[in-house]
Design a protein around this motif. Structure first.
Motif, short mmCIF file in Angstrom:
data_model
loop_
_atom_site.label_atom_id
_atom_site.label_comp_id
_atom_site.label_asym_id
_atom_site.label_seq_id
_atom_site.Cartn_x
_atom_site.Cartn_y
_atom_site.Cartn_z
N ASP A 286 0.83 -1.21 0.00
CA ASP A 286 0.00 0.00 0.00
C ASP A 286 0.87 1.26 0.00
O ASP A 286 0.55 2.25 -0.67
CB ASP A 286 -0.92 0.01 1.22
N LYS A 287 1.96 1.21 0.74
CA LYS A 287 2.87 2.35 0.82
C LYS A 287 3.50 2.61 -0.56
O LYS A 287 3.59 3.76 -1.01
CB LYS A 287 3.97 2.05 1.84
N LEU A 288 3.95 1.57 -1.22
CA LEU A 288 4.56 1.71 -2.54
C LEU A 288 3.54 2.21 -3.56
O LEU A 288 3.90 2.96 -4.48
CB LEU A 288 5.16 0.38 -2.99
N MET A 289 2.29 1.81 -3.41
CA MET A 289 1.25 2.27 -4.33
C MET A 289 1.03 3.77 -4.24
O MET A 289 0.56 4.40 -5.20
CB MET A 289 -0.07 1.54 -4.04
N THR A 290 1.37 4.38 -3.12
CA THR A 290 1.22 5.83 -2.97
C THR A 290 2.42 6.58 -3.55
O THR A 290 2.43 7.81 -3.58
CB THR A 290 1.07 6.22 -1.49
N GLY A 291 3.45 5.85 -3.99
CA GLY A 291 4.65 6.50 -4.53
C GLY A 291 5.78 6.58 -3.54
O GLY A 291 6.88 7.06 -3.87
N ALA A 292 5.56 6.14 -2.30
CA ALA A 292 6.62 6.14 -1.29
C ALA A 292 7.63 5.04 -1.60
O ALA A 292 7.36 4.15 -2.42
CB ALA A 292 6.03 5.95 0.10
N ALA A 293 8.79 5.11 -0.95
CA ALA A 293 9.85 4.13 -1.19
C ALA A 293 10.01 3.22 0.03
O ALA A 293 10.00 3.69 1.16
CB ALA A 293 11.16 4.83 -1.49
N ILE A 294 10.14 1.93 -0.23
CA ILE A 294 10.52 0.96 0.79
C ILE A 294 11.86 0.40 0.33
O ILE A 294 11.91 -0.39 -0.61
CB ILE A 294 9.48 -0.19 0.91
N PRO A 295 12.98 0.84 0.94
CA PRO A 295 14.31 0.42 0.48
C PRO A 295 14.42 -1.10 0.31
O PRO A 295 14.06 -1.86 1.20
CB PRO A 295 15.23 0.93 1.60
N GLY A 296 14.90 -1.49 -0.86
CA GLY A 296 15.10 -2.91 -1.14
C GLY A 296 13.90 -3.60 -1.75
O GLY A 296 13.96 -4.79 -2.08
N TRP A 297 12.76 -2.83 -1.96
CA TRP A 297 11.55 -3.44 -2.50
C TRP A 297 10.95 -2.55 -3.56
O TRP A 297 11.15 -1.34 -3.56
CB TRP A 297 10.53 -3.69 -1.38
N LYS A 298 10.19 -3.16 -4.47
CA LYS A 298 9.52 -2.42 -5.52
C LYS A 298 8.25 -3.15 -5.92
O LYS A 298 8.06 -4.33 -5.59
CB LYS A 298 10.42 -2.26 -6.75
N LEU A 299 7.37 -2.48 -6.62
CA LEU A 299 6.18 -3.11 -7.17
C LEU A 299 6.47 -3.57 -8.59
O LEU A 299 7.16 -2.87 -9.34
CB LEU A 299 5.01 -2.12 -7.20
N VAL A 300 5.98 -4.73 -8.94
CA VAL A 300 6.11 -5.22 -10.32
C VAL A 300 4.72 -5.60 -10.81
O VAL A 300 3.82 -5.86 -10.01
CB VAL A 300 7.07 -6.42 -10.41
N GLU A 301 4.55 -5.64 -12.10
CA GLU A 301 3.26 -6.00 -12.67
C GLU A 301 3.02 -7.49 -12.50
O GLU A 301 3.90 -8.31 -12.77
CB GLU A 301 3.21 -5.63 -14.15
N GLY A 302 1.84 -7.84 -12.02
CA GLY A 302 1.49 -9.24 -11.85
C GLY A 302 1.12 -9.88 -13.18
O GLY A 302 1.29 -9.29 -14.26
N ARG A 303 0.62 -11.10 -13.10
CA ARG A 303 0.26 -11.83 -14.30
C ARG A 303 -0.85 -11.11 -15.04
O ARG A 303 -1.86 -10.72 -14.46
CB ARG A 303 -0.21 -13.23 -13.91
N SER A 304 -0.67 -10.89 -16.33
CA SER A 304 -1.66 -10.17 -17.12
C SER A 304 -2.84 -11.08 -17.45
O SER A 304 -2.73 -12.31 -17.42
CB SER A 304 -1.04 -9.65 -18.43
N THR A 305 -3.97 -10.46 -17.73
CA THR A 305 -5.17 -11.21 -18.11
C THR A 305 -5.70 -10.65 -19.43
O THR A 305 -5.37 -9.52 -19.82
CB THR A 305 -6.28 -11.08 -17.04
N ARG A 306 -6.48 -11.45 -20.12
CA ARG A 306 -7.08 -11.01 -21.38
C ARG A 306 -8.58 -10.86 -21.22
O ARG A 306 -9.21 -11.65 -20.50
CB ARG A 306 -6.76 -12.01 -22.50
N ALA A 307 -9.14 -9.85 -21.84
CA ALA A 307 -10.58 -9.62 -21.75
C ALA A 307 -11.06 -8.99 -23.05
O ALA A 307 -10.28 -8.38 -23.79
CB ALA A 307 -10.90 -8.70 -20.57
N TRP A 308 -12.36 -9.14 -23.35
CA TRP A 308 -12.93 -8.50 -24.53
C TRP A 308 -12.85 -6.99 -24.37
O TRP A 308 -13.23 -6.46 -23.33
CB TRP A 308 -14.40 -8.90 -24.70
N ALA A 309 -12.35 -6.31 -25.39
CA ALA A 309 -12.31 -4.85 -25.34
C ALA A 309 -13.73 -4.30 -25.34
O ALA A 309 -14.05 -3.34 -24.63
CB ALA A 309 -11.53 -4.30 -26.55
N ASP A 310 -14.61 -4.89 -26.13
CA ASP A 310 -16.03 -4.55 -26.16
C ASP A 310 -16.76 -5.85 -26.44
O ASP A 310 -16.80 -6.33 -27.58
CB ASP A 310 -16.31 -3.52 -27.27
#
Length: 389
Positions: A286-310
């Motif tokens: 939650d802290k990283l999601m606000t733009g704050a820094a946690i030394p030694g850690w980062k957010l990465v993108e999880g597994r992507s999903t596919r969905a109908w655009a429309d």
């Protein structure tokens, strides 16, 4: 504009925490309140429950006012149709309780109760207060399903009862207090009783000294299951120290492998450490999601999903390309619980008598003091018979 909610510094809903860890009040005083979709859904469900009970016990509410308020509740983004069923179970319980007496009881819905005689500035709102003769009934509706709440020795209910006792002492001579949790999505109905004198003794000798410590800002901190809803659960140093120290003496021993007895002890000790680790991970993310820094850690993108655009446009294009429409949809039967949500519990029980069986759940690990019966992995005689055939 709706009136903003006012919260007591020592609320009944957080009493389990401040009674066991009075220093948590000082520790979290400047931490912002957070909400969640679950909490907001609970508020909507409570508003619906209040409206249903007011309609039943207060005919003067008027059909037009009722319909208008109902529409407001149903237009809330956190409203879900299934709420009607679960709220209905709570409302039905209260109605049946009121009808169980030989004469009409006193009933108050969403009753503000004051227990400041024992807790500085203490007040709260009881979902339903009912009185008949010398009996006081406190009923609390819980919409949550993640944590099963017990009625026995529940300080929130007990403080509500204390406040109700003090409020009605001039008009009623209450001797016995009944406290009920109605939690349709987890645990069902839980009930507890206590003598009015014993309840007031608890308020005087247990609550009053702890409440004074908490209100005055003591440094006394303790970790336990009450940490679950504490705003400092991820960053409290005492909790970290107690969680880690719980497994420190399981260091190097001989023989190299843990015995079953040691493993049993270790499982008990790991529980608070596991819960603490989950709280820390959530806090850091939650802290990283606000733009704050946690030394030694980062957010990465999880597994992507596919969905109908429309989806509508996609299905139209696929049908035009010759795809059979039957391939675009799947038809599957509703489970028994899902069907019950659609038609309601009473109608479900009427229609499905003899058609539904209760199958045992998957075995899960639990401490020996858990109230449920121990699972027997040995096959039953019936199962042996089926296997032999």
């Amino acid at each position: 504009m709706p009136t903003p909610e006012v919260h007591a510094k020592l609320s009944a809903s957080s009493a389990h925490r401040w009674l066991n860890c009075p220093g948590s009040v000082r520790l979290t005083a400047n931490m912002p309140d957070k909400t969640s979709d679950y909490a907001e859904a609970g508020r909507v469900a409570h508003a619906l429950a209040e409206l249903r009970l007011l309609q039943y016990f207060t005919p003067s509410i008027g059909q037009k006012a009722f319909e208008q308020r109902l529409q407001e509740i149903r237009s809330n983004p956190h409203y879900a149709p299934e709420m009607e069923h679960f709220v209905g179970e709570y409302v039905e319980y209260v109605q049946e309780l009121a009808l169980s007496f030989p004469s009409p009881p006193y009933v108050s819905v969403e009753r503000r109760v004051d227990f400041s005689a024992f807790v500085p500035e203490g007040f709260g709102t009881a979902d339903c207060v009912m009185i008949h003769g010398k009996e006081l009934y406190i009923t609390d509706f819980k919409y949550g399903q993640g944590v099963e709440v017990e009625a026995q020795d529940n300080p929130q209910l007990m403080l509500y009862a204390v406040g109700a006792l003090l409020a009605c002492s001039l008009n009623y001579d209450i001797a016995r207090v009944h406290m009920t949790i109605v939690q349709p999505r987890a645990g069902g109905i839980k009930e507890a009783e206590i003598d009015a004198a014993a309840l007031l003794d608890w308020a005087e000798h247990t609550v009053r000294p702890k409440a004074k410590l908490a209100f005055d800002g003591t440094d006394e901190l303790h970790s336990g299951d009450w940490c679950r809803f504490c705003k400092a659960k991820a960053t409290c140093r005492i909790r970290m120290q107690e969680a880690v120290s719980a497994v420190e003496d399981f260091g190097c021993r001989t023989p190299d492998l843990l015995s079953d007895a040691e493993l049993g002890q270790l499982l008990h000790r790991l529980e608070p450490l596991v819960r603490y680790a989950e709280a820390v991970r959530t806090y850091a993310q939650d802290k990283l999601m606000t733009g704050a820094a946690i030394p030694g850690w980062k957010l990465v993108e999880g597994r992507s999903t596919r969905a109908w655009a429309d989806q509508a446009a996609a299905f139209e294009a696929l049908r035009a390309a010759g795809v059979n429409e039957a391939l675009l949809y799947e038809r599957k039967p509703l489970t028994a619980p899902a069907f019950e949500k659609v038609i309601g519990k009473k109608e479900f029980n009427r229609l499905t008598e003899g058609l539904v069986e209760r199958r045992p759940g998957k075995p899960t690990l639990a401490p020996a003091e858990d109230a449920r019966d121990a699972y027997n992995p040995a096959p039953t005689a019936a199962e042996d018979f089926k296997t032999s055939n």
